[in-house]
Design a protein around this motif. Structure first.
Motif, PDB file in Angstrom:
ATOM      1  N   VAL A 309       0.836  -1.203   0.000  1.00 46.64           N
ATOM      2  CA  VAL A 309       0.000   0.000   0.000  1.00 46.64           C
ATOM      3  C   VAL A 309       0.868   1.249   0.000  1.00 46.64           C
ATOM      4  N   LEU A 310       1.976   1.213   0.741  1.00 49.58           N
ATOM      5  CA  LEU A 310       2.860   2.370   0.803  1.00 49.58           C
ATOM      6  C   LEU A 310       3.740   2.486  -0.437  1.00 49.58           C
ATOM      7  N   LEU A 311       4.054   1.385  -1.085  1.00 52.42           N
ATOM      8  CA  LEU A 311       4.796   1.470  -2.338  1.00 52.42           C
ATOM      9  C   LEU A 311       3.980   2.245  -3.369  1.00 52.42           C
ATOM     10  N   GLU A 312       2.691   2.000  -3.395  1.00 54.78           N
ATOM     11  CA  GLU A 312       1.808   2.749  -4.299  1.00 54.78           C
ATOM     12  C   GLU A 312       1.814   4.230  -3.930  1.00 54.78           C
ATOM     13  N   TRP A 313       1.710   4.501  -2.635  1.00 55.98           N
ATOM     14  CA  TRP A 313       1.723   5.894  -2.163  1.00 55.98           C
ATOM     15  C   TRP A 313       3.047   6.574  -2.513  1.00 55.98           C
ATOM     16  N   GLN A 314       4.153   5.865  -2.349  1.00 58.22           N
ATOM     17  CA  GLN A 314       5.470   6.440  -2.619  1.00 58.22           C
ATOM     18  C   GLN A 314       5.613   6.853  -4.083  1.00 58.22           C
ATOM     19  N   LEU A 315       5.103   6.042  -4.998  1.00 57.93           N
ATOM     20  CA  LEU A 315       5.180   6.398  -6.409  1.00 57.93           C
ATOM     21  C   LEU A 315       4.414   7.691  -6.686  1.00 57.93           C
ATOM     22  N   GLN A 316       3.253   7.809  -6.100  1.00 56.01           N
ATOM     23  CA  GLN A 316       2.454   9.015  -6.290  1.00 56.01           C
ATOM     24  C   GLN A 316       3.135  10.224  -5.651  1.00 56.01           C
ATOM     25  N   ASN A 317       3.722  10.017  -4.468  1.00 58.35           N
ATOM     26  CA  ASN A 317       4.399  11.102  -3.779  1.00 58.35           C
ATOM     27  C   ASN A 317       5.672  11.527  -4.516  1.00 58.35           C
ATOM     28  N   ALA A 318       6.335  10.561  -5.151  1.00 53.02           N
ATOM     29  CA  ALA A 318       7.556  10.871  -5.897  1.00 53.02           C
ATOM     30  C   ALA A 318       7.278  11.887  -7.011  1.00 53.02           C
ATOM     31  N   ILE A 319       6.134  11.764  -7.643  1.00 53.50           N
ATOM     32  CA  ILE A 319       5.760  12.727  -8.691  1.00 53.50           C
ATOM     33  C   ILE A 319       5.649  14.116  -8.096  1.00 53.50           C
ATOM     34  N   GLU A 320       5.021  14.223  -6.924  1.00 57.11           N
ATOM     35  CA  GLU A 320       4.865  15.530  -6.279  1.00 57.11           C
ATOM     36  C   GLU A 320       6.211  16.115  -5.897  1.00 57.11           C
TER      37      GLU A 320
END
Length: 324
Positions: A309-320
């Protein structure tokens, strides 16, 4: 006289036929009352009942007798992996009651940290999932409640844990579905970042907590390296060649510069970690090219995790983080 002889012959033939017919009839009657021929018993095609338990060899090499289909799991760790497989535990650690996990925790009990034996016992689990950092005493105590399966806290590949749990819980279909979905998200992230990252750019990752600085290996933060495509520094490659299982190490401030990269990521643990980063920016970081070019990034504590679940979040956060 000849006529009489002919008649006698006919009567003899008739009598012979009557005797033969009677014999045949008798034979038929005897067959009708004889014992029926023996037949082979019908083959039982009913499948044998599935055993209630099975022996599972966990990633640490322990053989554990576990339920074939556990219904009440307490997860001291790795709750995000269970979620990726479509499983909700009955109890887990308090850190999972924060975003982005919070919406997944409806009906799940907080067992506290350190995990409470009493609370775990109240939940009547039939299986406990934990990390191999448990002490021998802790493991023995939890084994009195339910079978305990240990997963490795430090892994060379984060997906090894997902596969281990899929083996344990017979959830390979769910595993494949999540991996396919995740790879699609990885590609979308790389496409979004293609104009912001040059091929071959290096990265270093540090974890700041209290007064400690930890150097993290690439496999610990796999989203930045395996997924987005940053490369480790030559110094890190040398370290990994000496110890392929290296995951993290507490280092002094002076050593930070030895692992300086094109991009420097620092995961700051709440208040104390943020204060340490601010102190580093005033000292060891300010002389580094990455700092001067504005390529030092302070990351949320959710980056120091490898739950799906956090790997998914990290990818999205990396864009930001990388497109600001």
């Amino acid at each position: 006289m000849k006529r009489m002889d002919h008649l006698i012959v006919k009567l003899g033939v008739i009598l012979s036929l009557m005797v033969w017919i009677a014999g045949c009839t008798g034979t038929g009657q005897n067959q009708s009352v004889s014992a029926p021929a023996k037949t082979k018993p019908a083959v039982d095609i009913t499948e044998p009942a599935e055993p209630a338990t099975k022996v599972f060899t966990d990633p640490t090499g322990r053989e554990v007798e576990v339920p074939t289909h556990p219904q009440r799991i307490v997860s001291l760790e790795f709750t995000g992996y269970l979620s990726a497989l479509g499983i909700k535990p009955v109890g887990t650690a308090p850190r999972f009651f924060n975003p982005p996990f919070l919406e997944l925790m409806d009906g799940v009990e907080d067992i506290g940290y350190p995990p409470s034996l009493e609370k775990s016992l109240e939940l009547e689990p039939d299986l406990i999932i934990a990390a191999n950092y448990l002490t021998a005493e802790q493991l023995e105590a939890f084994e009195k409640i339910a079978p305990v399966v240990l997963l490795k806290w430090s892994e060379t590949n984060n997906m090894n844990r997902l596969t281990a749990l899929a083996d344990l819980l017979d959830r390979h279909e769910e595993e494949r579905a999540w991996l396919e979905s995740y790879q699609q998200l990885v590609q979308q992230t790389k496409d979004r970042l293609s104009d912001h990252i040059k091929p071959g750019e290096t990265a270093s990752v540090f974890y700041a907590w209290g007064t400690s600085i930890n150097l993290l290996a690439p496999q610990v933060i796999s989203t930045l390296f395996d997924d987005i495509g940053f490369q480790p520094t030559e110094k890190m490659k040398e370290r990994l060649s000496q110890d392929k299982d290296f995951a993290s190490e507490t280092i002094s401030r002076e050593v930070v510069a030895d692992y300086a990269a094109d991009r420097i990521f620092i995961i700051a643990e709440q208040t104390f970690g943020t204060e340490l980063v601010e102190e580093m920016q005033r000292s060891v970081l300010k002389t580094l090219p990455a700092f001067k070019e504005g390529k030092v990034y302070v990351l949320d504590p959710n980056w120091y995790s490898f739950e799906p679940v956090l790997l998914e979040w990290q990818l999205q956060n990396a864009i930001e983080v990388l497109t600001e």
